[in-house]
Design a protein around this motif. Structure first.
Motif, PDB file in Angstrom:
ATOM      1  N   ARG A   1       0.851  -1.193   0.000  1.00  0.00           N
ATOM      2  CA  ARG A   1       0.000   0.000   0.000  1.00  0.00           C
ATOM      3  C   ARG A   1       0.881   1.235   0.000  1.00  0.00           C
ATOM      4  O   ARG A   1       2.027   1.206   0.419  1.00  0.00           O
ATOM      5  CB  ARG A   1      -0.937   0.005   1.208  1.00  0.00           C
ATOM      6  N   THR A   2       0.340   2.326  -0.480  1.00  0.00           N
ATOM      7  CA  THR A   2       1.065   3.578  -0.486  1.00  0.00           C
ATOM      8  C   THR A   2       0.794   4.303   0.817  1.00  0.00           C
ATOM      9  O   THR A   2      -0.344   4.447   1.234  1.00  0.00           O
ATOM     10  CB  THR A   2       0.623   4.441  -1.675  1.00  0.00           C
ATOM     11  N   VAL A   3       1.850   4.736   1.461  1.00  0.00           N
ATOM     12  CA  VAL A   3       1.701   5.392   2.747  1.00  0.00           C
ATOM     13  C   VAL A   3       2.817   6.412   2.920  1.00  0.00           C
ATOM     14  O   VAL A   3       3.925   6.209   2.440  1.00  0.00           O
ATOM     15  CB  VAL A   3       1.719   4.352   3.901  1.00  0.00           C
ATOM     16  N   THR A   4       2.525   7.511   3.555  1.00  0.00           N
ATOM     17  CA  THR A   4       3.538   8.482   3.945  1.00  0.00           C
ATOM     18  C   THR A   4       3.367   8.731   5.430  1.00  0.00           C
ATOM     19  O   THR A   4       2.290   9.108   5.879  1.00  0.00           O
ATOM     20  CB  THR A   4       3.398   9.799   3.167  1.00  0.00           C
ATOM     21  N   VAL A   5       4.420   8.471   6.199  1.00  0.00           N
ATOM     22  CA  VAL A   5       4.357   8.611   7.647  1.00  0.00           C
ATOM     23  C   VAL A   5       5.525   9.463   8.109  1.00  0.00           C
ATOM     24  O   VAL A   5       6.675   9.144   7.822  1.00  0.00           O
ATOM     25  CB  VAL A   5       4.419   7.227   8.340  1.00  0.00           C
ATOM     26  N   PRO A   6       5.244  10.558   8.820  1.00  0.00           N
ATOM     27  CA  PRO A   6       6.354  11.379   9.311  1.00  0.00           C
ATOM     28  C   PRO A   6       7.035  10.746  10.520  1.00  0.00           C
ATOM     29  O   PRO A   6       6.406  10.078  11.330  1.00  0.00           O
ATOM     30  CB  PRO A   6       5.686  12.696   9.687  1.00  0.00           C
ATOM     31  N   SER A   7       8.323  10.943  10.602  1.00  0.00           N
ATOM     32  CA  SER A   7       9.127  10.517  11.735  1.00  0.00           C
ATOM     33  C   SER A   7      10.029  11.698  12.060  1.00  0.00           C
ATOM     34  O   SER A   7      10.336  12.497  11.189  1.00  0.00           O
ATOM     35  CB  SER A   7       9.957   9.298  11.339  1.00  0.00           C
ATOM     36  N   PHE A   8      10.446  11.823  13.308  1.00  0.00           N
ATOM     37  CA  PHE A   8      11.281  12.959  13.678  1.00  0.00           C
ATOM     38  C   PHE A   8      12.629  12.459  14.153  1.00  0.00           C
ATOM     39  O   PHE A   8      12.717  11.527  14.949  1.00  0.00           O
ATOM     40  CB  PHE A   8      10.571  13.808  14.735  1.00  0.00           C
ATOM     41  N   ILE A   9      13.689  13.074  13.652  1.00  0.00           N
ATOM     42  CA  ILE A   9      15.048  12.630  13.928  1.00  0.00           C
ATOM     43  C   ILE A   9      15.705  13.575  14.926  1.00  0.00           C
ATOM     44  O   ILE A   9      15.693  14.790  14.739  1.00  0.00           O
ATOM     45  CB  ILE A   9      15.882  12.581  12.634  1.00  0.00           C
ATOM     46  N   THR A  10      16.252  13.001  15.983  1.00  0.00           N
ATOM     47  CA  THR A  10      17.090  13.736  16.919  1.00  0.00           C
ATOM     48  C   THR A  10      18.415  12.992  16.997  1.00  0.00           C
ATOM     49  O   THR A  10      18.502  11.822  16.615  1.00  0.00           O
ATOM     50  CB  THR A  10      16.435  13.828  18.317  1.00  0.00           C
ATOM     51  N   VAL A  11      19.468  13.639  17.465  1.00  0.00           N
ATOM     52  CA  VAL A  11      20.784  13.008  17.502  1.00  0.00           C
ATOM     53  C   VAL A  11      21.425  13.165  18.883  1.00  0.00           C
ATOM     54  O   VAL A  11      21.045  14.034  19.664  1.00  0.00           O
ATOM     55  CB  VAL A  11      21.727  13.584  16.415  1.00  0.00           C
ATOM     56  N   SER A  12      22.398  12.292  19.141  1.00  0.00           N
ATOM     57  CA  SER A  12      23.106  12.307  20.414  1.00  0.00           C
ATOM     58  C   SER A  12      24.588  12.052  20.170  1.00  0.00           C
ATOM     59  O   SER A  12      24.952  11.212  19.342  1.00  0.00           O
ATOM     60  CB  SER A  12      22.552  11.215  21.328  1.00  0.00           C
ATOM     61  N   ASN A  13      25.461  12.768  20.888  1.00  0.00           N
ATOM     62  CA  ASN A  13      26.900  12.519  20.827  1.00  0.00           C
ATOM     63  C   ASN A  13      27.341  11.473  21.842  1.00  0.00           C
ATOM     64  O   ASN A  13      28.394  10.858  21.679  1.00  0.00           O
ATOM     65  CB  ASN A  13      27.689  13.814  21.079  1.00  0.00           C
ATOM     66  N   ASP A  14      26.526  11.264  22.888  1.00  0.00           N
ATOM     67  CA  ASP A  14      26.942  10.360  23.952  1.00  0.00           C
ATOM     68  C   ASP A  14      26.027   9.151  24.138  1.00  0.00           C
ATOM     69  O   ASP A  14      26.226   8.339  25.033  1.00  0.00           O
ATOM     70  CB  ASP A  14      27.067  11.127  25.278  1.00  0.00           C
ATOM     71  N   GLY A  15      25.008   9.013  23.296  1.00  0.00           N
ATOM     72  CA  GLY A  15      24.103   7.874  23.389  1.00  0.00           C
ATOM     73  C   GLY A  15      23.041   8.020  24.453  1.00  0.00           C
ATOM     74  O   GLY A  15      22.202   7.136  24.623  1.00  0.00           O
ATOM     75  N   THR A  16      23.038   9.125  25.172  1.00  0.00           N
ATOM     76  CA  THR A  16      22.068   9.340  26.247  1.00  0.00           C
ATOM     77  C   THR A  16      21.275  10.626  26.053  1.00  0.00           C
ATOM     78  O   THR A  16      20.059  10.628  26.144  1.00  0.00           O
ATOM     79  CB  THR A  16      22.788   9.388  27.618  1.00  0.00           C
ATOM     80  N   ASN A  17      21.974  11.693  25.814  1.00  0.00           N
ATOM     81  CA  ASN A  17      21.354  13.011  25.692  1.00  0.00           C
ATOM     82  C   ASN A  17      21.122  13.343  24.223  1.00  0.00           C
ATOM     83  O   ASN A  17      22.079  13.511  23.467  1.00  0.00           O
ATOM     84  CB  ASN A  17      22.241  14.077  26.339  1.00  0.00           C
ATOM     85  N   PHE A  18      19.848  13.433  23.853  1.00  0.00           N
ATOM     86  CA  PHE A  18      19.481  13.702  22.466  1.00  0.00           C
ATOM     87  C   PHE A  18      19.072  15.159  22.301  1.00  0.00           C
ATOM     88  O   PHE A  18      18.654  15.816  23.264  1.00  0.00           O
ATOM     89  CB  PHE A  18      18.321  12.784  22.032  1.00  0.00           C
ATOM     90  N   THR A  19      19.179  15.644  21.073  1.00  0.00           N
ATOM     91  CA  THR A  19      18.767  17.010  20.789  1.00  0.00           C
ATOM     92  C   THR A  19      17.312  17.198  21.184  1.00  0.00           C
ATOM     93  O   THR A  19      16.520  16.256  21.163  1.00  0.00           O
ATOM     94  CB  THR A  19      18.943  17.353  19.297  1.00  0.00           C
ATOM     95  N   ASP A  20      16.964  18.400  21.535  1.00  0.00           N
ATOM     96  CA  ASP A  20      15.605  18.725  21.953  1.00  0.00           C
ATOM     97  C   ASP A  20      14.641  18.462  20.804  1.00  0.00           C
ATOM     98  O   ASP A  20      14.932  18.749  19.651  1.00  0.00           O
ATOM     99  CB  ASP A  20      15.558  20.201  22.361  1.00  0.00           C
ATOM    100  N   ASP A  21      13.465  17.898  21.129  1.00  0.00           N
ATOM    101  CA  ASP A  21      12.455  17.630  20.099  1.00  0.00           C
ATOM    102  C   ASP A  21      12.081  18.877  19.315  1.00  0.00           C
ATOM    103  O   ASP A  21      11.679  18.791  18.162  1.00  0.00           O
ATOM    104  CB  ASP A  21      11.205  17.016  20.722  1.00  0.00           C
ATOM    105  N   ALA A  22      12.205  20.034  19.925  1.00  0.00           N
ATOM    106  CA  ALA A  22      11.874  21.281  19.231  1.00  0.00           C
ATOM    107  C   ALA A  22      12.814  21.502  18.043  1.00  0.00           C
ATOM    108  O   ALA A  22      12.482  22.229  17.112  1.00  0.00           O
ATOM    109  CB  ALA A  22      11.949  22.462  20.193  1.00  0.00           C
ATOM    110  N   PHE A  23      13.999  20.875  18.079  1.00  0.00           N
ATOM    111  CA  PHE A  23      14.969  21.024  16.997  1.00  0.00           C
ATOM    112  C   PHE A  23      15.070  19.773  16.131  1.00  0.00           C
ATOM    113  O   PHE A  23      16.005  19.616  15.365  1.00  0.00           O
ATOM    114  CB  PHE A  23      16.347  21.376  17.565  1.00  0.00           C
ATOM    115  N   SER A  24      14.112  18.873  16.281  1.00  0.00           N
ATOM    116  CA  SER A  24      14.135  17.649  15.488  1.00  0.00           C
ATOM    117  C   SER A  24      13.770  17.958  14.040  1.00  0.00           C
ATOM    118  O   SER A  24      13.109  18.941  13.739  1.00  0.00           O
ATOM    119  CB  SER A  24      13.182  16.605  16.066  1.00  0.00           C
TER     120      SER A  24
END
Length: 115
Positions: free
Chosen positions: A26-49
């Motif tokens: 089926r055809t589908v478009t689903v948004p996902s939001f990407i955040t990143v981390s330098n230390d594997g614990t602390n990710f960028t704020d969702d506001a900047f995703s």
């Protein structure tokens, strides 16, 4: 969460994971939001995703032809039984991918011996 590869102080590379529950039929478009981390614990704020869209785009075939039969159509592309015929497929929405495939589904008729 997927691993990322450091390219430079201003660029990293990662590969998106499969969309959970996705169906290829089926055809589908689903948004996902990407955040990143330098230390594997602390990710960028969702506001900047950044938004990444999962989408299924199926190629559309317009013409099929071989080097020996230039008539572009669905029924005139043909080659010898031993295979290895170079086949060209024209259409839209082909993607540069290591997963790009062409499937030859054969429908071999039952033997007709005239009995």
């Amino acid at each position: 969460i997927v691993p990322a590869e450091y390219i430079s102080p201003t660029q990293i590379r990662c590969y998106s994971p499969p969309m959970p529950g996705s169906r290829a039929d089926r055809t589908v478009t689903v948004p996902s939001f990407i955040t990143v981390s330098n230390d594997g614990t602390n990710f960028t704020d969702d506001a900047f995703s950044i938004q990444f869209n999962y989408t299924t785009t199926f190629p559309k075939v317009d013409h099929i032809f071989t080097t020996s039969h230039y008539e572009a159509s669905f029924v005139k592309a043909r080659g010898p039984l031993h295979g290895r015929t170079e086949v060209y497929i024209n259409g839209t929405d082909f993607l540069p991918s290591d997963q790009l495939l062409a499937r030859f589904r054969m429908e071999i008729p039952e033997s007709t011996t005239g009995e």
